[in-house]
Design a protein around this motif. Sequence first.
Motif, PDB file in Angstrom:
ATOM      1  N   THR A  35      46.471  20.802 -96.919  1.00  0.00           N
ATOM      2  CA  THR A  35      46.826  21.734 -97.995  1.00  0.00           C
ATOM      3  C   THR A  35      46.420  21.098 -99.315  1.00  0.00           C
ATOM      4  O   THR A  35      45.844  20.007 -99.329  1.00  0.00           O
ATOM      5  CB  THR A  35      48.338  22.056 -97.968  1.00  0.00           C
ATOM      6  OG1 THR A  35      48.594  23.137 -98.862  1.00  0.00           O
ATOM      7  CG2 THR A  35      49.199  20.864 -98.375  1.00  0.00           C
ATOM      8  N   ARG A  43      49.482  30.223-104.477  1.00  0.00           N
ATOM      9  CA  ARG A  43      49.978  31.148-103.442  1.00  0.00           C
ATOM     10  C   ARG A  43      51.496  31.216-103.395  1.00  0.00           C
ATOM     11  O   ARG A  43      52.056  32.194-102.955  1.00  0.00           O
ATOM     12  CB  ARG A  43      49.478  30.744-102.046  1.00  0.00           C
ATOM     13  CG  ARG A  43      47.987  30.626-101.938  1.00  0.00           C
ATOM     14  CD  ARG A  43      47.320  31.951-102.131  1.00  0.00           C
ATOM     15  NE  ARG A  43      47.396  32.777-100.938  1.00  0.00           N
ATOM     16  CZ  ARG A  43      46.431  33.603-100.539  1.00  0.00           C
ATOM     17  NH1 ARG A  43      45.333  33.720-101.245  1.00  0.00           N
ATOM     18  NH2 ARG A  43      46.578  34.329 -99.455  1.00  0.00           N
ATOM     19  N   CYS A 119      68.598  33.289 -96.103  1.00  0.00           N
ATOM     20  CA  CYS A 119      68.429  33.228 -97.568  1.00  0.00           C
ATOM     21  C   CYS A 119      69.304  34.244 -98.301  1.00  0.00           C
ATOM     22  O   CYS A 119      69.381  34.212 -99.525  1.00  0.00           O
ATOM     23  CB  CYS A 119      66.973  33.446 -97.937  1.00  0.00           C
ATOM     24  SG  CYS A 119      65.857  32.389 -97.015  1.00  0.00           S
ATOM     25  N   ARG A 158      51.786  23.502 -91.794  1.00  0.00           N
ATOM     26  CA  ARG A 158      51.599  23.605 -93.246  1.00  0.00           C
ATOM     27  C   ARG A 158      52.174  24.899 -93.824  1.00  0.00           C
ATOM     28  O   ARG A 158      52.429  24.987 -95.019  1.00  0.00           O
ATOM     29  CB  ARG A 158      50.114  23.480 -93.600  1.00  0.00           C
ATOM     30  CG  ARG A 158      49.258  24.620 -93.096  1.00  0.00           C
ATOM     31  CD  ARG A 158      47.825  24.428 -93.531  1.00  0.00           C
ATOM     32  NE  ARG A 158      46.978  25.515 -93.046  1.00  0.00           N
ATOM     33  CZ  ARG A 158      45.721  25.658 -93.363  1.00  0.00           C
ATOM     34  NH1 ARG A 158      45.127  24.772 -94.143  1.00  0.00           N
ATOM     35  NH2 ARG A 158      45.021  26.669 -92.895  1.00  0.00           N
ATOM     36  N   GLY A 209      54.793  34.427 -92.243  1.00  0.00           N
ATOM     37  CA  GLY A 209      54.898  34.523 -93.708  1.00  0.00           C
ATOM     38  C   GLY A 209      54.417  35.856 -94.243  1.00  0.00           C
ATOM     39  O   GLY A 209      55.044  36.440 -95.131  1.00  0.00           O
ATOM     40  N   ARG A 210      53.316  36.372 -93.673  1.00  0.00           N
ATOM     41  CA  ARG A 210      52.771  37.636 -94.189  1.00  0.00           C
ATOM     42  C   ARG A 210      53.744  38.783 -93.963  1.00  0.00           C
ATOM     43  O   ARG A 210      53.899  39.654 -94.833  1.00  0.00           O
ATOM     44  CB  ARG A 210      51.441  37.963 -93.515  1.00  0.00           C
ATOM     45  CG  ARG A 210      50.322  37.128 -94.044  1.00  0.00           C
ATOM     46  CD  ARG A 210      49.008  37.503 -93.403  1.00  0.00           C
ATOM     47  NE  ARG A 210      48.108  36.357 -93.464  1.00  0.00           N
ATOM     48  CZ  ARG A 210      46.845  36.395 -93.125  1.00  0.00           C
ATOM     49  NH1 ARG A 210      46.315  37.504 -92.669  1.00  0.00           N
ATOM     50  NH2 ARG A 210      46.093  35.314 -93.218  1.00  0.00           N
ATOM     51  N   ASN A 247      59.059  32.843-103.151  1.00  0.00           N
ATOM     52  CA  ASN A 247      57.644  32.757-103.505  1.00  0.00           C
ATOM     53  C   ASN A 247      57.508  33.368-104.895  1.00  0.00           C
ATOM     54  O   ASN A 247      57.987  34.472-105.132  1.00  0.00           O
ATOM     55  CB  ASN A 247      56.808  33.543-102.469  1.00  0.00           C
ATOM     56  CG  ASN A 247      55.312  33.423-102.723  1.00  0.00           C
ATOM     57  OD1 ASN A 247      54.853  33.462-103.865  1.00  0.00           O
ATOM     58  ND2 ASN A 247      54.549  33.279-101.651  1.00  0.00           N
ATOM     59  N   ARG A 249      55.076  34.703-106.283  1.00  0.00           N
ATOM     60  CA  ARG A 249      54.356  35.986-106.265  1.00  0.00           C
ATOM     61  C   ARG A 249      55.296  37.134-105.875  1.00  0.00           C
ATOM     62  O   ARG A 249      55.143  38.260-106.345  1.00  0.00           O
ATOM     63  CB  ARG A 249      53.162  35.920-105.315  1.00  0.00           C
ATOM     64  CG  ARG A 249      52.016  35.087-105.895  1.00  0.00           C
ATOM     65  CD  ARG A 249      50.762  35.228-105.048  1.00  0.00           C
ATOM     66  NE  ARG A 249      50.959  34.692-103.717  1.00  0.00           N
ATOM     67  CZ  ARG A 249      50.550  35.261-102.590  1.00  0.00           C
ATOM     68  NH1 ARG A 249      49.911  36.407-102.604  1.00  0.00           N
ATOM     69  NH2 ARG A 249      50.767  34.686-101.430  1.00  0.00           N
ATOM     70  N   ALA A 307      65.698  35.586 -93.085  1.00  0.00           N
ATOM     71  CA  ALA A 307      65.718  35.742 -91.630  1.00  0.00           C
ATOM     72  C   ALA A 307      66.779  36.735 -91.192  1.00  0.00           C
ATOM     73  O   ALA A 307      67.841  36.854 -91.786  1.00  0.00           O
ATOM     74  CB  ALA A 307      65.939  34.385 -90.973  1.00  0.00           C
TER      75      ALA A 307
HETATM   76  N1  ACO Z   1      47.684  25.221 -97.470  1.00  0.00           N
HETATM   77  C1  ACO Z   1      46.434  25.708 -97.454  1.00  0.00           C
HETATM   78  N2  ACO Z   1      46.112  26.822 -96.771  1.00  0.00           N
HETATM   79  C2  ACO Z   1      47.096  27.439 -96.108  1.00  0.00           C
HETATM   80  C3  ACO Z   1      48.433  26.982 -96.103  1.00  0.00           C
HETATM   81  C4  ACO Z   1      48.704  25.812 -96.836  1.00  0.00           C
HETATM   82  N3  ACO Z   1      49.927  25.289 -96.902  1.00  0.00           N
HETATM   83  N4  ACO Z   1      49.187  27.825 -95.374  1.00  0.00           N
HETATM   84  C5  ACO Z   1      48.374  28.779 -94.921  1.00  0.00           C
HETATM   85  N5  ACO Z   1      47.092  28.553 -95.355  1.00  0.00           N
HETATM   86  C6  ACO Z   1      45.897  29.333 -95.128  1.00  0.00           C
HETATM   87  C7  ACO Z   1      46.005  30.192 -93.900  1.00  0.00           C
HETATM   88  O1  ACO Z   1      45.625  29.479 -92.738  1.00  0.00           O
HETATM   89  C8  ACO Z   1      45.057  31.314 -94.216  1.00  0.00           C
HETATM   90  O2  ACO Z   1      43.740  30.904 -93.966  1.00  0.00           O
HETATM   91  P1  ACO Z   1      42.659  31.910 -93.349  1.00  0.00           P
HETATM   92  O3  ACO Z   1      42.536  33.000 -94.368  1.00  0.00           O
HETATM   93  O4  ACO Z   1      41.444  31.061 -93.200  1.00  0.00           O
HETATM   94  O5  ACO Z   1      43.248  32.403 -92.068  1.00  0.00           O
HETATM   95  C9  ACO Z   1      45.191  31.500 -95.723  1.00  0.00           C
HETATM   96  O6  ACO Z   1      45.738  30.264 -96.206  1.00  0.00           O
HETATM   97  C10 ACO Z   1      46.115  32.623 -96.109  1.00  0.00           C
HETATM   98  O7  ACO Z   1      47.307  32.558 -95.280  1.00  0.00           O
HETATM   99  P2  ACO Z   1      48.490  33.546 -95.449  1.00  0.00           P
HETATM  100  O8  ACO Z   1      49.507  33.213 -94.414  1.00  0.00           O
HETATM  101  O9  ACO Z   1      47.976  34.946 -95.519  1.00  0.00           O
HETATM  102  O10 ACO Z   1      48.996  33.107 -96.903  1.00  0.00           O
HETATM  103  P3  ACO Z   1      49.975  33.852 -97.838  1.00  0.00           P
HETATM  104  O11 ACO Z   1      49.323  34.137 -99.120  1.00  0.00           O
HETATM  105  O12 ACO Z   1      50.675  34.979 -97.139  1.00  0.00           O
HETATM  106  O13 ACO Z   1      51.038  32.720 -98.141  1.00  0.00           O
HETATM  107  C11 ACO Z   1      53.283  32.234 -97.514  1.00  0.00           C
HETATM  108  C12 ACO Z   1      51.829  32.219 -97.080  1.00  0.00           C
HETATM  109  C13 ACO Z   1      53.388  31.319 -98.719  1.00  0.00           C
HETATM  110  C14 ACO Z   1      54.121  31.724 -96.369  1.00  0.00           C
HETATM  111  C15 ACO Z   1      53.687  33.676 -97.919  1.00  0.00           C
HETATM  112  O14 ACO Z   1      53.313  34.562 -96.902  1.00  0.00           O
HETATM  113  C16 ACO Z   1      55.149  33.825 -98.192  1.00  0.00           C
HETATM  114  O15 ACO Z   1      55.689  33.318 -99.162  1.00  0.00           O
HETATM  115  N6  ACO Z   1      55.874  34.601 -97.345  1.00  0.00           N
HETATM  116  C17 ACO Z   1      57.280  34.863 -97.569  1.00  0.00           C
HETATM  117  C18 ACO Z   1      58.129  33.787 -97.032  1.00  0.00           C
HETATM  118  C19 ACO Z   1      59.583  34.119 -97.367  1.00  0.00           C
HETATM  119  O16 ACO Z   1      59.854  34.880 -98.266  1.00  0.00           O
HETATM  120  N7  ACO Z   1      60.522  33.575 -96.662  1.00  0.00           N
HETATM  121  C20 ACO Z   1      61.894  33.953 -97.077  1.00  0.00           C
HETATM  122  C21 ACO Z   1      62.802  33.800 -96.106  1.00  0.00           C
HETATM  123  S1  ACO Z   1      62.972  32.163 -95.517  1.00  0.00           S
HETATM  124  C22 ACO Z   1      64.417  32.177 -94.531  1.00  0.00           C
HETATM  125  O17 ACO Z   1      65.025  33.193 -94.302  1.00  0.00           O
HETATM  126  C23 ACO Z   1      64.922  30.909 -93.935  1.00  0.00           C
END
Ligand code: ACO
Length: 319
Positions: A35, A43, A119, A158, A209-210, A247, A249, A307
């Motif tokens: 990462t 992100r 959360c 990651r 995550g998505r 997040n 965003r 969750a």
């Molecule tokens: N570093 C670099 N690249 C990464 C990482 C990282 N840490 N993590 C994922 N990527 C890559 C992926 O492999 C993917 O690559 P690809 O396009 O080649 O396949 C690309 O980055 C995009 O991945 P996405 O999963 O689409 O990334 P996204 O922008 O959705 O960010 C994240 C991921 C941060 C997890 C986001 O989806 C998010 O914040 N989701 C919400 C999580 C949340 O709100 N949780 C709350 C509840 S937690 C609980 O209840 C305990």
Amino acid sequence: MHFPSARHYAAIKSFGGYRPARVVTNDELATQVDTSDEWILTRVGIRERRFAAPGETAVSMAVEAGREAIERAGIAPTDIDLVLVASCTLPTQLPSAAPEVAHLLGIGAPGAFDINAACAGFCYGIGQASHAVQTGAAETVLVIGVEKFTDWVDPSDRSTYIIFADGAGAAIVGRSPEQRIAQTVWGSAGDRPEAIIVRDRRSLIEMDGRAVFRWATTEVRDEITRICAASGLSLRDIDVFAPHQANLRIIDSMVRALDFRDDVVVARDIAVSGNTSAASIPLAVRALLERGEARSGDKVLTIGFGAGLTFAGQVFEMP
Ligand code: ACO
């Protein structure tokens, strides 16, 4: 026949918190997983987070946050008659943490139970505490949100390792001459249990995550208007918006979509705390108070989501 019933009013009296000493930067994580500081900042919006020291536990962090909330409320531990601990990262399934936290704080034999709403746990806790005070089931309630994610996250994953962090936040809820915690609005989407899951006692957290991102920026976002309406206020009356810090965003998408005033104060504690789940809202509110960005009497709107899927939120007056 009818049973005796009481009617009191409830308010939040103070906030407290505990952030572990160890600061973990994105660059440090980038030495362990594939990462980068730039990816995490753009992100997710996290610059750094705190990881607990080896000897620190969810209970010890909860005690520190609870102690500060008690001191700031100007009460004695023995004034408390109900302790609620919201967490989804406790080391044991049994017993719950609340009785031990209460004991370590010198609170004598209160009602004590845990809440697992991930959360959303802190907002569920504030709702429960408000109801308990209003009905007379309790007079003074300690609500704690605490997480030690470093016990439950796979350091080679990651997608979760860079997000989740450790910490504890707390609040005291007590009697008030007027009701200063509005009606809690809560709900769930139980058709998506696998979106964030620990499958069994030998597993670690897995997250789609998505899917969570999509839910948070559509269905959850729509609930914010309902939470505000339950307080009798309009979004233009809200002084502070303190959503779960999942997040940056997600937070910015909520603010863009809703008709808040331009000068609404938005909690963006995720930059320095990461996602501390049940602890994120009280830690974020405490930080705003400490920096003087929020003031006593402000109308605060909170929403926790995670969750389950579950969400909950309410408007309250800042202590
Ligand atoms: N570093 C670099 N690249 C990464 C990482 C990282 N840490 N993590 C994922 N990527 C890559 C992926 O492999 C993917 O690559 P690809 O396009 O080649 O396949 C690309 O980055 C995009 O991945 P996405 O999963 O689409 O990334 P996204 O922008 O959705 O960010 C994240 C991921 C941060 C997890 C986001 O989806 C998010 O914040 N989701 C919400 C999580 C949340 O709100 N949780 C709350 C509840 S937690 C609980 O209840 C305990």
